[in-house]
Enzyme design. Structure first.
Site, PDB file in Angstrom:
ATOM      1  CE1 TYR A 195      -3.078  -6.230   9.297  1.00 45.90           C
ATOM      2  CE2 TYR A 195      -5.461  -5.338   9.052  1.00 45.90           C
ATOM      3  CZ  TYR A 195      -4.239  -5.503   8.410  1.00 45.90           C
ATOM      4  OH  TYR A 195      -4.084  -5.035   7.211  1.00 45.90           O
ATOM      5  CD  GLN A 206       0.828  -2.534   3.658  1.00 47.27           C
ATOM      6  OE1 GLN A 206       1.527  -1.946   2.960  1.00 47.27           O
ATOM      7  NE2 GLN A 206      -0.637  -1.775   3.769  1.00 47.27           N
ATOM      8  CD  GLU A 226      -2.975   1.164   2.563  1.00 42.29           C
ATOM      9  OE1 GLU A 226      -3.648   2.120   2.541  1.00 42.29           O
ATOM     10  OE2 GLU A 226      -2.970   0.150   3.296  1.00 42.29           O
ATOM     11  CG  ASN A 238      -9.614  -1.078   1.840  1.00 41.15           C
ATOM     12  OD1 ASN A 238      -8.825  -2.225   1.777  1.00 41.15           O
ATOM     13  ND2 ASN A 238      -9.394  -0.036   2.726  1.00 41.15           N
ATOM     14  CD  GLU A 239     -10.003  -2.324   6.225  1.00 43.73           C
ATOM     15  OE1 GLU A 239     -10.083  -1.298   6.705  1.00 43.73           O
ATOM     16  OE2 GLU A 239      -9.225  -3.243   6.499  1.00 43.73           O
ATOM     17  CD  GLU A 256      -6.083  -4.750   4.477  1.00 43.53           C
ATOM     18  OE1 GLU A 256      -6.059  -4.470   5.870  1.00 43.53           O
ATOM     19  OE2 GLU A 256      -6.473  -4.084   3.611  1.00 43.53           O
ATOM     20  CG  ASN A 289      -7.850   2.402   5.525  1.00 43.19           C
ATOM     21  OD1 ASN A 289      -8.556   1.400   5.291  1.00 43.19           O
ATOM     22  ND2 ASN A 289      -7.529   2.475   6.791  1.00 43.19           N
TER      23      ASN A 289
END
Length: 503
Positions: free
Chosen positions: A247, A352, A30, A175-176, A295, A75
């Protein structure tokens, strides 16, 4: 002397979960912190090639055999204009990135990424902006990337130096979008509609592409499961995969609970599969939606430092978790969990890849492997083949995620290579485990190697000065006797036991 604890693993050569899709070992870059700038791209560095790409990180990425890399966010993508990242670098605009509070120079853009991907031997998983933009972005960016010539945008790509199409086949639809932190955050119904239309547009232009719709950002989201249901109700026909993100962190310094996080991951996957199949049933569809866990990682070490960062600067040291040994144990268990669900998890991205919550770290004087590099390396290089249904009979312990097994394990068979690979984590902090597995169906297979990652100090880390402080070794803890694999898994350890047919 205390009797060693016991575990029994059962497999059947004919009872398969699924062939492993290589994309399960993918990763993520990212525009965040030093992932791009100083991570994979650093003109002027002694490690940089003629294009400013760091060859030391490329070498480590090739060692990992990373198949796909998700890009450019994250993000970041929800405020990103893809066209800012093409054309002469001197003419590209500098923009603020509200997601991470920094300035993006766009010096490294789409063409640079595709050039890096070719050199690193990875394929792109490209994310489009469905936060502050929408369907027109999907139309324009795929025309630029995948149409050969004869249109304004395809000819612009050629003018910008890429005569042949990029041919990007895997696309993330935002994304999200369930997260209130996301620029352009939407309700499930709003997002489902725009994802459907964006996916239709992509497939109008290139019917060979696959689309990943945004699932929940984690299983603790208040909209979890209802989000997936609603999004798929709207976008089922154009969606090929739905995403999962998670996470974990050991903020309470409770290692047993932390290592049990893979139980939560397992439940998360099972719940999303059930939701996908519910919508399939409601729609009377023959189409199966699979999962993209695009992710996943440990992330918490850098949280406090990131609160002190100055805003509106370029590529600061951001989200730079320094991983310890216990993090490697959990990453190993998370890889095992993904493999055990290989029938539905077809894509997964360790988030990442470099510097930002990453297995690889860099400085101006070198690059080194964090502790989590090793389970990722072993799974990616030795976990390709067919997952066998792996039953583990072992004691459990209570955790905040529910009962957790002391031993996590999965077995991969590769008939072509005539290998059988056991990945196993012993989460017991004090006791070794004696493990047995009947391998009579694999006649002539003998132990080729037993790779062991362990350390007396759960908080041990690797640094540039001591890059091998936590590193795997070969041990003699496994053998085949009378058709039974007998292994000793030391307390708090990651293990790879590899059998190969010898006769």
């Amino acid at each position: 002397m205390e009797e060693r604890k016991q575990a029994r693993i059962s497999i059947d050569r004919e009872v398969e979960v699924s062939r492993v899709d290589e994309r399960i070992f993918s990763s993520f870059i990212e525009h965040l912190g030093r992932a791009v700038y100083e991570g994979i791209y650093q003109p002027g560095s002694k490690f940089a090639d003629e294009d400013g790409l760091r060859t030391d990180t490329i070498d480590l990425i090739k060692e990992l055999k990373v198949p796909y890399v998700r890009y450019p966010g994250g993000n970041f993508v929800s405020g990103f204009k893809w066209e800012d990242s093409v054309g002469p670098v001197s003419q590209r605009p500098h923009r603020i990135d509200p997601a991470w509070g920094v300035i993006e120079t766009n010096e490294f853009g789409l063409h640079e990424f595709m050039n890096w991907a070719k050199k690193a031997d990875v394929k792109p998983m490209y994310t489009i902006n469905l936060g502050t933009r929408g369907v027109s972005e999907a139309k324009d960016v795929i025309e630029y990337c995948n149409i050969k010539s004869g249109t304004y945008l395809s000819d612009l790509r050629r003018k910008n130096g890429a005569e042949e199409p990029f041919g990007i086949k895997l696309w993330c639809l935002g994304n999200e979008m369930d997260g209130p932190w996301q620029m352009g955050h939407k309700t499930a119904r709003e997002y489902g509609r725009i994802a459907h239309e964006a996916g239709r547009m992509l497939k109008f232009i290139d019917p060979s592409v696959e689309c990943v719709a945004c699932g929940s950002s984690n299983s603790s989201m208040p909209t979890f499961a209802s989000w997936e249901r609603t999004v798929l109700e709207e976008s089922y026909d154009t969606t090929d995969y739905i995403s999962l993100h998670t996470y974990y962190g050991n903020r309470d310094n409770n290692t047993p609970d932390f290592l049990a996080s893979s139980v939560d991951m397992d439940q998360f996957i099972s719940s999303v599969v059930a939701t996908c199949d519910y919508v399939k049933a409601v729609k009377r569809s023959n189409k199966k939606i699979n999962l993209s866990f695009d992710e996943w990682n440990v992330w918490y070490h850098s949280n406090e430092a990131d609160t002190k960062l100055e805003k509106w600067v370029q590529h600061p040291h951001q989200l730079e978790d320094i991983y310890n040994f216990e993090d490697a144990l959990l990453v190993g268990s998370m890889l095992i969990t993904l493999l055990r669900h290989a029938d539905r998890v077809k894509i997964a991205c360790l988030a990442q890849l470099v510097n930002v919550i990453a297995p690889i770290m860099t400085s101006d004087t070198g690059a080194w492997k964090q502790t989590i590099f090793y389970p990722y390396l072993h799974a990616s290089t030795m976990g390709r083949g067919t997952v066998l249904n792996t039953a583990v009979k072992v004691d459990t312990y209570e955790s905040k995620h529910g009962d957790a097994p002391f031993v996590d394990a999965v077995v991969i068979a590769d008939e072509g290579q005539e290998t059988l690979t056991l990945f196993a984590v012993n989460k017991d902090l004090k006791s070794d485990y004696s493990v047995t597995m009947d391998v009579r169906q694999f006649e002539g297979y003998q132990v080729q190697e037993h790779i062991l990652l362990t350390n007396e100090d759960l908080k041990a880390v690797n640094t540039e000065e001591k890059p091998d402080n936590v590193a795997p070794v070969f041990c003699q803890n496994s053998k085949v006797e009378d058709g039974t694999l007998k292994s000793v898994l030391p307390a708090r350890s990651w293990n790879v036991v590899r059998l190969k047919k010898t006769v």
